[in-house]
Design a protein around this motif. Structure first.
Motif, PDB file in Angstrom:
ATOM      1  N   GLN A 167       0.796  -1.229   0.000  1.00  0.00           N
ATOM      2  CA  GLN A 167       0.000   0.000   0.000  1.00  0.00           C
ATOM      3  C   GLN A 167       0.832   1.283   0.000  1.00  0.00           C
ATOM      4  OE1 GLN A 167      -3.266  -0.093   2.685  1.00  0.00           O
ATOM      5  NE2 GLN A 167      -3.616   2.093   2.626  1.00  0.00           N
ATOM      6  N   ASP A 168       1.789   1.403   0.915  1.00  0.00           N
ATOM      7  CA  ASP A 168       2.516   2.675   1.027  1.00  0.00           C
ATOM      8  C   ASP A 168       3.316   2.977  -0.240  1.00  0.00           C
ATOM      9  OD1 ASP A 168       4.288   0.449   1.895  1.00  0.00           O
ATOM     10  OD2 ASP A 168       5.739   2.060   2.112  1.00  0.00           O
ATOM     11  N   LEU A 169       3.893   1.945  -0.834  1.00  0.00           N
ATOM     12  CA  LEU A 169       4.688   2.133  -2.049  1.00  0.00           C
ATOM     13  C   LEU A 169       3.797   2.492  -3.237  1.00  0.00           C
ATOM     14  CD1 LEU A 169       7.447   1.965  -3.407  1.00  0.00           C
ATOM     15  CD2 LEU A 169       7.144  -0.502  -3.629  1.00  0.00           C
ATOM     16  N   HIS A 170       2.684   1.762  -3.374  1.00  0.00           N
ATOM     17  CA  HIS A 170       1.756   2.027  -4.469  1.00  0.00           C
ATOM     18  C   HIS A 170       1.204   3.451  -4.360  1.00  0.00           C
ATOM     19  CE1 HIS A 170      -1.023   0.696  -7.666  1.00  0.00           C
ATOM     20  NE2 HIS A 170      -1.851   1.565  -7.111  1.00  0.00           N
ATOM     21  N   LEU A 171       0.831   3.849  -3.145  1.00  0.00           N
ATOM     22  CA  LEU A 171       0.269   5.197  -2.960  1.00  0.00           C
ATOM     23  C   LEU A 171       1.304   6.280  -3.250  1.00  0.00           C
ATOM     24  CD1 LEU A 171      -1.927   4.823   0.257  1.00  0.00           C
ATOM     25  CD2 LEU A 171      -2.707   5.226  -2.077  1.00  0.00           C
ATOM     26  N   TYR A 186      -4.472   2.688  -4.091  1.00  0.00           N
ATOM     27  CA  TYR A 186      -4.257   1.284  -3.710  1.00  0.00           C
ATOM     28  C   TYR A 186      -5.599   0.589  -3.450  1.00  0.00           C
ATOM     29  CZ  TYR A 186      -2.725  -2.798  -1.067  1.00  0.00           C
ATOM     30  OH  TYR A 186      -2.533  -4.080  -0.622  1.00  0.00           O
ATOM     31  N   GLN A 187      -6.445   1.247  -2.653  1.00  0.00           N
ATOM     32  CA  GLN A 187      -7.748   0.637  -2.343  1.00  0.00           C
ATOM     33  C   GLN A 187      -8.524   0.379  -3.631  1.00  0.00           C
ATOM     34  OE1 GLN A 187      -6.407   3.173  -0.796  1.00  0.00           O
ATOM     35  NE2 GLN A 187      -6.558   2.872   1.406  1.00  0.00           N
ATOM     36  N   LYS A 188      -8.465   1.357  -4.565  1.00  0.00           N
ATOM     37  CA  LYS A 188      -9.222   1.227  -5.821  1.00  0.00           C
ATOM     38  C   LYS A 188      -8.698   0.060  -6.653  1.00  0.00           C
ATOM     39  CE  LYS A 188     -11.939   4.971  -5.888  1.00  0.00           C
ATOM     40  NZ  LYS A 188     -13.395   4.887  -6.012  1.00  0.00           N
ATOM     41  N   VAL A 189      -7.378  -0.073  -6.735  1.00  0.00           N
ATOM     42  CA  VAL A 189      -6.864  -1.126  -7.605  1.00  0.00           C
ATOM     43  C   VAL A 189      -7.125  -2.514  -6.990  1.00  0.00           C
ATOM     44  CG1 VAL A 189      -4.428  -1.210  -6.815  1.00  0.00           C
ATOM     45  CG2 VAL A 189      -4.981  -1.777  -9.167  1.00  0.00           C
ATOM     46  N   ILE A 190      -6.996  -2.626  -5.669  1.00  0.00           N
ATOM     47  CA  ILE A 190      -7.227  -3.942  -5.044  1.00  0.00           C
ATOM     48  C   ILE A 190      -8.705  -4.328  -5.146  1.00  0.00           C
ATOM     49  CG2 ILE A 190      -7.108  -5.276  -2.888  1.00  0.00           C
ATOM     50  CD1 ILE A 190      -4.370  -4.607  -4.237  1.00  0.00           C
ATOM     51  N   ALA A 240      11.921   4.345  -4.706  1.00  0.00           N
ATOM     52  CA  ALA A 240      11.337   3.863  -3.443  1.00  0.00           C
ATOM     53  C   ALA A 240      11.173   2.338  -3.429  1.00  0.00           C
ATOM     54  CB  ALA A 240       9.983   4.536  -3.222  1.00  0.00           C
ATOM     55  N   SER A 241      11.209   1.707  -4.602  1.00  0.00           N
ATOM     56  CA  SER A 241      11.054   0.238  -4.659  1.00  0.00           C
ATOM     57  C   SER A 241      12.355  -0.480  -4.315  1.00  0.00           C
ATOM     58  CB  SER A 241      10.653  -0.223  -6.068  1.00  0.00           C
ATOM     59  OG  SER A 241       9.724   0.622  -6.670  1.00  0.00           O
ATOM     60  N   LEU A 242      13.486   0.220  -4.499  1.00  0.00           N
ATOM     61  CA  LEU A 242      14.782  -0.441  -4.316  1.00  0.00           C
ATOM     62  C   LEU A 242      14.888  -0.997  -2.901  1.00  0.00           C
ATOM     63  CD1 LEU A 242      17.132   2.104  -6.159  1.00  0.00           C
ATOM     64  CD2 LEU A 242      15.976   0.088  -7.098  1.00  0.00           C
ATOM     65  N   GLY A 243      15.385  -2.208  -2.777  1.00  0.00           N
ATOM     66  CA  GLY A 243      15.497  -2.862  -1.478  1.00  0.00           C
ATOM     67  C   GLY A 243      14.196  -3.514  -1.016  1.00  0.00           C
ATOM     68  N   ARG A 244      13.116  -3.371  -1.813  1.00  0.00           N
ATOM     69  CA  ARG A 244      11.819  -3.891  -1.355  1.00  0.00           C
ATOM     70  C   ARG A 244      11.249  -4.956  -2.307  1.00  0.00           C
ATOM     71  NH1 ARG A 244       7.913   0.821   0.734  1.00  0.00           N
ATOM     72  NH2 ARG A 244       6.901  -1.030   1.576  1.00  0.00           N
ATOM     73  N   SER A 245      12.123  -5.619  -3.073  1.00  0.00           N
ATOM     74  CA  SER A 245      11.602  -6.575  -4.063  1.00  0.00           C
ATOM     75  C   SER A 245      10.806  -7.703  -3.402  1.00  0.00           C
ATOM     76  CB  SER A 245      12.731  -7.136  -4.924  1.00  0.00           C
ATOM     77  OG  SER A 245      13.741  -7.651  -4.104  1.00  0.00           O
ATOM     78  N   LYS A 246      11.264  -8.173  -2.226  1.00  0.00           N
ATOM     79  CA  LYS A 246      10.539  -9.266  -1.567  1.00  0.00           C
ATOM     80  C   LYS A 246       9.133  -8.827  -1.157  1.00  0.00           C
ATOM     81  CE  LYS A 246      14.612 -11.514   0.321  1.00  0.00           C
ATOM     82  NZ  LYS A 246      15.340 -11.925   1.503  1.00  0.00           N
ATOM     83  N   GLU A 247       9.036  -7.599  -0.614  1.00  0.00           N
ATOM     84  CA  GLU A 247       7.709  -7.104  -0.197  1.00  0.00           C
ATOM     85  C   GLU A 247       6.779  -6.960  -1.406  1.00  0.00           C
ATOM     86  OE1 GLU A 247       7.788  -3.556   2.475  1.00  0.00           O
ATOM     87  OE2 GLU A 247       9.939  -3.865   2.290  1.00  0.00           O
ATOM     88  N   GLU A 265       3.360  -8.974  -2.024  1.00  0.00           N
ATOM     89  CA  GLU A 265       2.085  -8.301  -2.301  1.00  0.00           C
ATOM     90  C   GLU A 265       1.388  -8.958  -3.497  1.00  0.00           C
ATOM     91  OE1 GLU A 265       0.534  -5.876  -0.681  1.00  0.00           O
ATOM     92  OE2 GLU A 265      -1.101  -5.624  -2.128  1.00  0.00           O
ATOM     93  N   TYR A 266       2.158  -9.272  -4.535  1.00  0.00           N
ATOM     94  CA  TYR A 266       1.569  -9.938  -5.705  1.00  0.00           C
ATOM     95  C   TYR A 266       0.994 -11.300  -5.316  1.00  0.00           C
ATOM     96  CZ  TYR A 266       2.441  -6.726  -9.547  1.00  0.00           C
ATOM     97  OH  TYR A 266       2.361  -5.661 -10.410  1.00  0.00           O
ATOM     98  N   MET A 267       1.722 -12.029  -4.470  1.00  0.00           N
ATOM     99  CA  MET A 267       1.206 -13.342  -4.045  1.00  0.00           C
ATOM    100  C   MET A 267      -0.054 -13.168  -3.201  1.00  0.00           C
ATOM    101  SD  MET A 267       4.497 -15.685  -3.286  1.00  0.00           S
ATOM    102  CE  MET A 267       3.634 -17.211  -3.502  1.00  0.00           C
ATOM    103  N   ARG A 268      -0.014 -12.163  -2.305  1.00  0.00           N
ATOM    104  CA  ARG A 268      -1.174 -11.929  -1.428  1.00  0.00           C
ATOM    105  C   ARG A 268      -2.417 -11.594  -2.268  1.00  0.00           C
ATOM    106  NH1 ARG A 268       1.662  -9.350   2.265  1.00  0.00           N
ATOM    107  NH2 ARG A 268       1.521  -7.346   1.223  1.00  0.00           N
ATOM    108  N   GLN A 269      -2.209 -10.923  -3.384  1.00  0.00           N
ATOM    109  CA  GLN A 269      -3.354 -10.549  -4.233  1.00  0.00           C
ATOM    110  C   GLN A 269      -3.705 -11.643  -5.238  1.00  0.00           C
ATOM    111  OE1 GLN A 269      -5.036  -8.239  -3.176  1.00  0.00           O
ATOM    112  NE2 GLN A 269      -3.501  -7.270  -1.846  1.00  0.00           N
TER     113      GLN A 269
END
Ligand code: SF4
Length: 494
Positions: A229-233, A244-248, A272-279, A283-287
């Protein structure tokens, strides 16, 4: 690498001479090579076979001293790196494999992108399109323009046509999408092509009426999801900060009404994505997605104006990418099937008999001949990236105007033929001898945008650095980790 065996210019040796030379050993078939690491080389050939050999084996192979019947000899022979007296059908087989790999060139243009509006409800600072605010209807495509674009689309000899709606946000001109879908289907009663439709949308403006239409007409949707959420927003602002809410909720509504396989998602890597590939992957798996396309920023549109494109370099992105790839392989090892789609495209080039439909990894590039774009204002572009460049004031890859130019004038324009000619990697300086060439391609628009030269100096090219590093890593993984190899091979579509 084959000996030309010419006595003097214009005069070839006799067939007996060639046959005699085969009895004396083996012949080399055309191949390229490149270092894999300190101790190993990768050999590749034009039909996409590769073989990893030790540093010492390369000169032995070239000097024709590999022992017939040895494991290495048999590998070289079965992968078409050498020819001996027993190789009676080898050349026909090589020719057939090459024709199959290149088949997509004869299919011609399949993907037709319609930019139905440049208006958008989001204001993403990395936007590569240079969107306009929502209320400026002058940035909508008209029905007259759409009708001419359909005339053009059905001139393509391709038996399969994909019409992709792009923006801005295409839902802001959904009436036109409806008209194009119904009109294309009406025209196709005569043409009998395999036609499919997809809308690239942020899903924020999704309505029940849109969903009903997509259900009735079998329209697929593709959206953007940048991560948690925070990254997408942060990446994708819109009034109300509810992107984020709209896309989910949109993804869930599409799945409930159209089915689970009717929606796909794309991410874009920002600083802002750098270092966050696992998160992001989590998120993709969670969705509920089973694949992700880890994409870098492209050097176009607002991404340049806002300097977001310059906020990290290729090496930063590769570090991000490899963290993600390693994590995905780890997930697979733990029993969660998940695919990284860019690696999947390269692996398909390595192991499937066919070429790829991915325009940047084709030779020649897929500009115009695999994919073409109709802009809202009736201009025709060689690719999505070409119109992004045009929105920045550079119309280098504008092929013409749908109201003023014929199909022939557009497809035979210098603006298209020149970059296509310059994108044949078999003859491009820097690529012609590269060992990774059979799996690579050329991106004339990227090189023009970054170096003001469609060919580009590959030693300075981010495209080259990225592909070389990924191909080296994929081959190393397959050589050194049997379990990883099994996982990577499962990403090849048979
Ligand atoms: S772009 Fe780079 S990796 Fe790709 S074929 Fe050319 S030199 Fe090789």
């Amino acid at each position: 690498m084959i000996d030309l065996a010419v006595d003097k210019p214009g005069k070839f040796k006799t067939l007996e001479n060639y046959n005699q030379s085969l009895k004396e050993g083996y012949k080399l078939l055309p191949f390229r090579f490149i270092r894999l690491d300190e101790e190993r080389y990768v050999l590749t050939n034009d039909v996409g076979e590769y073989l990893v050999i030790s540093q010492g084996s390369l000169p032995a192979f070239v000097n024709k001293t590999i022992e017939p019947g040895s494991g290495l000899y048999n590998d070289l022979k079965s992968k078409h790196f050498l020819l001996d007296d027993d190789s009676s059908i080898a050349l026909e087989l090589v020719a057939m494999k090459y024709r199959t790999k290149m088949q997509q060139v004869s299919s011609f243009t399949g993907l037709h992108m319609f930019v139905v509006t440049l208006r958008c409800d989001h204001s993403c600072p990395y936007c590569q399109v240079s969107r306009q605010s929502e209320d400026r209807a002058t940035f909508d495509m008209t029905i007259e323009t759409a009708a001419k674009c359909l005339d053009f689309t059905f001139r393509s000899p391709s038996p399969s046509i994909k019409i992709e709606f792009q923006g801005g946000e295409p839902f802001l001109n959904f009436d036109l999408i409806k008209w194009i879908v119904l009109e294309a289907k009406r025209r196709n009663e005569q043409h009998q092509k395999d036609v499919e439709f997809v809308i690239a949308t942020n899903l924020a403006l999704l309505t029940d009426d849109i969903l009903s239409f997509c259900l009735e007409q079998d329209v697929h949707l593709s959206t953007s999801l940048d991560g948690p959420q925070d990254l997408h927003l942060a990446n994708r602002p819109r009034p109300g900060s509810d992107s984020y809410q709209k896309v989910i909720s949109g993804i869930n509504r599409v799945r409930a009404v159209l089915g689970p396989d009717k929606i796909s998602a794309l991410m874009t890597t920002t600083k802002a994505s750098l270092g966050r590939s696992k998160e992001i992957i989590d998120e993709y798996m969670r969705q509920g997605f089973n694949a992700i396309f880890l994409r870098p920023l492209s050097p176009y549109g607002f991404a340049i104006k806002t300097k977001w494109y310059q906020s990290y370099d290729v090496q930063d992105w590769l570090t991000f990418y490899f963290e993600g790839l390693d994590y995905i392989i780890e997930l697979n090892k733990r029993g969660y099937p998940f695919v990284e789609l860019y690696a999947g495209i390269i692996l398909n080039k390595m192991f499937s008999p066919w070429g790829t439909g991915y325009v940047d990894l084709q030779s020649p590039a897929g500009l115009g001949i695999s994919a073409i774009l109709f802009n809202y204002n009736a201009e025709v572009y060689a690719s999505d990236e070409s119109r992004m460049l045009a929105e920045m004031g550079d119309k280098q890859f504008c092929l013409g105007n749908i109201h003023e130019n014929s199909y022939e004038e557009i497809m035979l324009s210098e603006a298209l033929l020149n970059p296509i000619e310059q994108s044949i990697v078999e003859s491009v300086p820097g690529c012609q001898d590269c060992g990774f060439q059979p799996y690579c391609g050329s991106d004339p628009v990227y090189h023009y945008a970054t170096q003001k030269d469609s060919v580009g100096h590959k030693a300075l090219s981010g495209f080259c650095k990225k592909n070389m590093a990924i191909m080296r890593r994929l081959i190393s993984l397959m050589e050194d980790d049997a379990e990883a190899k099994k996982i990577l091979l499962s990403w090849v579509k048979v």
